[in-house]
Scaffold this active site. Structure first.
Site, PDB file in Angstrom:
ATOM      1  N   TYR A  26       0.862  -1.184   0.000  1.00 58.79           N
ATOM      2  CA  TYR A  26       0.000   0.000   0.000  1.00 58.79           C
ATOM      3  C   TYR A  26       0.901   1.237   0.000  1.00 58.79           C
ATOM      4  O   TYR A  26       1.304   1.734   1.046  1.00 58.79           O
ATOM      5  CB  TYR A  26      -0.882   0.037   1.245  1.00 58.79           C
ATOM      6  N   PHE A  73     -14.003  -3.495   0.253  1.00 52.82           N
ATOM      7  CA  PHE A  73     -14.795  -2.726  -0.708  1.00 52.82           C
ATOM      8  C   PHE A  73     -16.288  -2.819  -0.413  1.00 52.82           C
ATOM      9  O   PHE A  73     -17.116  -2.815  -1.322  1.00 52.82           O
ATOM     10  CB  PHE A  73     -14.516  -3.159  -2.151  1.00 52.82           C
ATOM     11  N   GLY A  83     -17.942  -0.750  -3.854  1.00 50.57           N
ATOM     12  CA  GLY A  83     -18.606  -1.469  -4.935  1.00 50.57           C
ATOM     13  C   GLY A  83     -17.815  -1.419  -6.227  1.00 50.57           C
ATOM     14  O   GLY A  83     -16.588  -1.420  -6.240  1.00 50.57           O
TER      15      GLY A  83
END
Length: 299
Positions: free
Chosen positions: A69, A215, A219
């Site tokens: 990340y 998520f 979405g």
């Protein structure tokens, strides 16, 4: 509800291995930028640090991160270390290994089993820890988890890792991993628009394993930060409760079982407060009926 009365504890707790965590946590990917893996746009460092500090103040004690990340100027692990160390005693930091990125951000070949120790040690270095609370093996299409999970089990025995989990896994992966070492969590995509994860949701419930959907708010278009048109049904339920659509989505997610842990990600302190407040939102049976119908019609 004001920010002074918001608490992640309102979502309830779960025992993640031997560590009790509030079921409403924080995903760290967005701390590095609005589209961390794609255009590499760096976030505002001070605002990202404020998100982390505020999260802990609000009772968030489960943060999900990974060494991969990062954007051009921001590393999620480094931000967590520089902002929160020395770490609160109750803070559980979950990391992932398996995927790999080069120094310029390009994706490279996933780690081989013999390379996982290096990834674990890089997370340790970046986070300033002598052990990792939970390490998830992120599957990258391999049919078997045996060699990779076995390598992580050896690191667990060596004391570098306390607990193990899986990500992007199927039920057969979980069954195989459990023959090697205990599994405390499975992190898969699941949400109102992605009901295909329900089988793993149920499998984890039956085995007493935490299910950690990612998520759950974003979405479609999730990785690239695309803003999706919200379902009318979600907006209607939100209006009924004086809540935001994101809060409704999180409340629905948490309502799928006591073993479900939510890890919404954000780089915005105000959005963080709204997300944590979702832990206190209680949907009615009628709300759930309306929202469940979305999953049944999802493509």
């Amino acid at each position: 509800m004001t920010s002074d009365t918001v608490s992640a504890a309102d979502a309830g707790t779960w025992l993640l291995g031997d560590r009790e965590v509030n079921r409403l946590g924080l995903g760290a990917m967005r701390l590095t930028g609005s589209a961390a893996f794609h255009d590499g746009t760096p976030s505002d460092r001070a605002r990202a640090a404020e998100v982390l500090r505020r999260a802990v103040e609000l009772g968030v004690n489960h943060i999900d991160t990974a060494a991969f990340y990062f954007s051009r100027l921001r590393s999620a692990n480094e931000l967590i270390n520089s902002t929160l160390a020395p770490y609160p005693d109750d803070l559980v930091i979950t990391t992932k290994v398996g995927p790999a990125r080069g120094a310029c951000g390009e994706w490279t070949a996933p780690a081989r089993p013999d390379q996982l120790r290096g990834q674990v040690e890089e997370n340790l270095r970046q986070l300033g820890r002598d052990h990792l609370d939970v390490v998830n093996l992120r599957l990258m299409g391999q049919p078997s988890v045996g060699e990779h999970f076995g390598a992580l089990a050896e690191l667990r025995e060596a004391g570098l890792v306390r607990h193990l989990g899986l990500s992007n896994a199927r039920p057969e992966h979980l069954a195989e991993a459990l023959t090697i070492a205990p599994v405390v969590c499975v992190q898969n995509r699941y949400g109102l628009d992605a009901p295909d994860g329900a089988r793993m949701l149920d499998e984890c419930a039956a085995r007493g394993i935490a299910f950690v959907p990612f998520f759950a708010i974003a979405g479609d278009g999730r990785e690239a930060g695309v803003v999706r048109a919200e379902h009318d049904e979600v907006r209607a339920v939100a209006r009924t409760h004086g809540a935001s659509p994101a809060q409704v989505r999180l409340a629905w997610t948490l309502g799928q079982g006591a073993h479900v842990l939510a890890i919404p990600g954000t780089g915005n302190p105000d959005h963080l407060v709204d997300n944590v407040a979702a832990g206190a939102l209680r949907l009615t049976e009628e709300d759930r009926r309306i929202l469940d119908a979305i999953g049944r019609t999802a493509p």
